[in-house]
Design a protein around this motif. Structure first.
Motif, PDB file in Angstrom:
ATOM      1  N   SER A 151       0.830  -1.212   0.000  1.00  0.00           N
ATOM      2  CA  SER A 151       0.000   0.000   0.000  1.00  0.00           C
ATOM      3  C   SER A 151       0.860   1.257   0.000  1.00  0.00           C
ATOM      4  CB  SER A 151      -0.936  -0.008   1.209  1.00  0.00           C
ATOM      5  OG  SER A 151      -1.716   1.159   1.239  1.00  0.00           O
ATOM      6  N   GLU A 152       1.910   1.247   0.800  1.00  0.00           N
ATOM      7  CA  GLU A 152       2.813   2.401   0.854  1.00  0.00           C
ATOM      8  C   GLU A 152       3.537   2.599  -0.474  1.00  0.00           C
ATOM      9  OE1 GLU A 152       3.134   4.705   3.188  1.00  0.00           O
ATOM     10  OE2 GLU A 152       1.468   3.694   4.198  1.00  0.00           O
ATOM     11  N   ILE A 187       0.505   5.935  -7.498  1.00  0.00           N
ATOM     12  CA  ILE A 187      -0.823   6.474  -7.805  1.00  0.00           C
ATOM     13  C   ILE A 187      -0.752   7.983  -7.996  1.00  0.00           C
ATOM     14  CG2 ILE A 187      -3.107   6.904  -6.835  1.00  0.00           C
ATOM     15  CD1 ILE A 187      -2.992   4.097  -5.622  1.00  0.00           C
ATOM     16  N   ALA A 233      -5.123  -0.416  -4.259  1.00  0.00           N
ATOM     17  CA  ALA A 233      -5.013   0.405  -3.054  1.00  0.00           C
ATOM     18  C   ALA A 233      -6.233   0.247  -2.174  1.00  0.00           C
ATOM     19  CB  ALA A 233      -4.836   1.872  -3.450  1.00  0.00           C
ATOM     20  N   THR A 234      -7.394   0.137  -2.795  1.00  0.00           N
ATOM     21  CA  THR A 234      -8.626  -0.071  -2.019  1.00  0.00           C
ATOM     22  C   THR A 234      -8.578  -1.413  -1.293  1.00  0.00           C
ATOM     23  OG1 THR A 234      -9.887   1.257  -3.591  1.00  0.00           O
ATOM     24  CG2 THR A 234     -11.144  -0.233  -2.197  1.00  0.00           C
ATOM     25  N   LEU A 273       2.378   1.779  -3.330  1.00  0.00           N
ATOM     26  CA  LEU A 273       1.421   2.207  -4.343  1.00  0.00           C
ATOM     27  C   LEU A 273       1.138   3.703  -4.290  1.00  0.00           C
ATOM     28  CD1 LEU A 273      -1.305  -0.594  -4.543  1.00  0.00           C
ATOM     29  CD2 LEU A 273       0.142   0.224  -6.399  1.00  0.00           C
ATOM     30  N   LYS A 274       1.254   4.300  -3.120  1.00  0.00           N
ATOM     31  CA  LYS A 274       0.874   5.712  -2.962  1.00  0.00           C
ATOM     32  C   LYS A 274       1.627   6.639  -3.921  1.00  0.00           C
ATOM     33  CE  LYS A 274      -0.766   5.421   1.809  1.00  0.00           C
ATOM     34  NZ  LYS A 274      -0.544   5.811   3.216  1.00  0.00           N
ATOM     35  N   CYS A 305      -4.337   0.222 -10.101  1.00  0.00           N
ATOM     36  CA  CYS A 305      -3.652   0.631  -8.875  1.00  0.00           C
ATOM     37  C   CYS A 305      -4.646   1.132  -7.821  1.00  0.00           C
ATOM     38  CB  CYS A 305      -2.628   1.723  -9.181  1.00  0.00           C
ATOM     39  SG  CYS A 305      -1.207   1.125 -10.124  1.00  0.00           S
ATOM     40  N   ALA A 306      -5.670   1.848  -8.290  1.00  0.00           N
ATOM     41  CA  ALA A 306      -6.680   2.341  -7.346  1.00  0.00           C
ATOM     42  C   ALA A 306      -7.440   1.181  -6.726  1.00  0.00           C
ATOM     43  CB  ALA A 306      -7.634   3.287  -8.061  1.00  0.00           C
ATOM     44  N   LYS A 318      -6.205  -1.419   1.798  1.00  0.00           N
ATOM     45  CA  LYS A 318      -6.541  -0.609   2.977  1.00  0.00           C
ATOM     46  C   LYS A 318      -6.861  -1.509   4.166  1.00  0.00           C
ATOM     47  CE  LYS A 318      -8.322   3.482   0.585  1.00  0.00           C
ATOM     48  NZ  LYS A 318      -9.522   4.318   0.347  1.00  0.00           N
TER      49      LYS A 318
END
Length: 297
Positions: A42-43, A49, A270-271, A45-46, A266-267, A274
Motif C-alpha cells: 500500500s505504501e 498512484i 489500493a482499495t 502504491l501511494k 492501482c486504485a 486498505k
C-alpha cells in the motif's frame, strides 16, 4: 513464527499487549498473521498512484489539445468549402444575369446601307448646289451693282456704253433669276432629304449601340465563364493537414487509456490493501481462531 507470537499473546502477556500503542498493536497483529506485506504494498502504491494522477491529467490535457486542433481544422475546411462554393455560385449567378441582360437588348433591323449611302450623296450634292447657287447669286448681284457705279465693264473691261450696260444688266438679271430659282428649289429639296437621312442615321445609331451593348455583355459573359471554369477546377483554399493531428489525437487517446487502465488497477489494489480491505478479511477470519487456540493453552 506464529508459535512465537502465540506465546507472546498468552494469558500472561495479554494485558501488556493492550497497553501497546495502536501502531505497535497493528504491527504485532500484521506480523502474526503475516499480512505486513499488504501495508508495504500500500505504501509503495501511494507514490505510483500520485504519479499516475499527474500522468492522467497531462494525458487528458494532451487529448483536449489534439481535439481542439482537429476541431479548428474541421472548421477551417468547412469554411474554405463554403467560401469556395459561395464564390462559384456568385459567379454563376452573374453569368445568368448577364445572359438575361444580353437577351433583353433588342437589336433593331440593320439600316439599308445602300439607301443610306445614296441619301448621303444626294444631301451632299444638294448642299454643294446650294453653295454654288449662293455664290452665283452673289456674283450676279455684285455685277449688277458694278454696272451702276463703274464706267468700264467689270466683266470684259470695255468702256461701258448705254447699250452695253443694258445688255449686261439684262444678262446678269436673268442669271440672277435663274440662280435664285435654282437656289430656292435646292433649299426646298434639302429638308426632306435631311429628314429621311436623319431617320436612317438614327436607326443606324440605335443598331450600332445595341450591337455594341451585346458585344460588351458577351465579352463580360466570356470573362465570367472563364473565371467560373478556373474556380471550379481549383481546390478549396489550403488548410492545415488533418492527418498528423488525427495521428496525434489517436496516440494521445491510447496513452490516456493505458494510463487510465493502470490507474484503475492501482486504485483498486489500493482499495483492497486498505485496513478495511483484504487485511480486515484476513483478521476477521483467522484472529478469532488464533485467540481460541491461545486461550485454550
Amino acid at each position: 513464527k506464529s508459535t512465537q507470537q502465540i506465546v507472546m499473546l498468552g494469558k500472561a502477556g495479554y494485558t501488556p499487549f493492550l497497553k501497546l500503542d495502536a501502531a505497535s498493536r497493528r504491527a504485532v497483529v500484521e506480523d502474526i498473521l503475516d499480512i505486513a506485506i499488504f501495508s508495504r504494498m500500500s505504501e509503495e502504491l501511494k507514490p505510483k498512484i500520485a504519479a499516475l494522477k499527474t500522468d492522467r491529467t497531462e494525458a487528458q490535457h494532451a487529448v483536449r489539445i489534439a481535439e481542439t486542433k482537429l476541431d479548428t481544422i474541421t472548421q477551417a475546411e468547412a469554411k474554405a468549402k463554403v467560401s469556395h462554393a459561395a464564390k462559384l455560385d456568385r459567379l454563376r449567378e452573374e453569368i445568368t444575369d448577364a445572359k438575361k441582360e444580353h437577351e433583353a437588348v433588342k437589336v433593331p433591323k440593320a439600316p439599308d446601307a445602300k439607301k443610306l449611302d445614296a441619301l448621303t450623296k444626294e444631301r451632299d450634292a444638294v448642299r454643294d448646289e446650294i453653295t454654288k447657287r449662293r455664290m452665283g447669286v452673289q456674283t450676279a448681284k455684285t455685277a449688277l451693282a458694278s454696272l451702276a457705279e463703274d464706267d468700264v465693264c467689270s466683266m470684259c473691261g470695255q468702256p461701258l456704253t448705254k447699250k452695253h450696260a443694258i445688255d449686261e444688266q439684262d444678262k446678269w438679271t436673268k442669271l440672277l433669276a435663274v440662280a435664285e430659282d435654282i437656289l430656292v428649289k435646292a433649299q426646298a429639296a434639302l429638308p426632306p432629304i435631311e429628314k429621311k437621312l436623319k431617320v436612317i442615321e438614327a436607326a443606324a445609331t440605335a443598331y450600332r449601340t445595341a450591337v455594341s451593348q451585346q458585344a460588351v455583355i458577351s465579352s463580360r459573359i466570356s470573362t465570367l465563364e472563364r473565371q467560373a471554369t478556373a474556380l471550379a477546377a481549383e481546390k478549396p483554399p489550403e488548410v492545415p493537414d488533418r492527418a498528423p493531428v488525427e495521428a496525434e489525437l489517436t496516440a494521445a487517446k491510447k496513452k490516456a487509456q493505458a494510463i487510465e487502465r493502470t490507474f484503475d488497477l492501482c486504485a483498486r489494489a489500493a482499495t483492497l490493501l486498505k485496513d478495511d480491505g483484504i487485511k480486515a478479511s484476513v483478521v476477521r477470519r483467522f484472529l478469532p481462531a488464533l485467540n481460541a487456540e491461545i486461550n485454550a493453552i
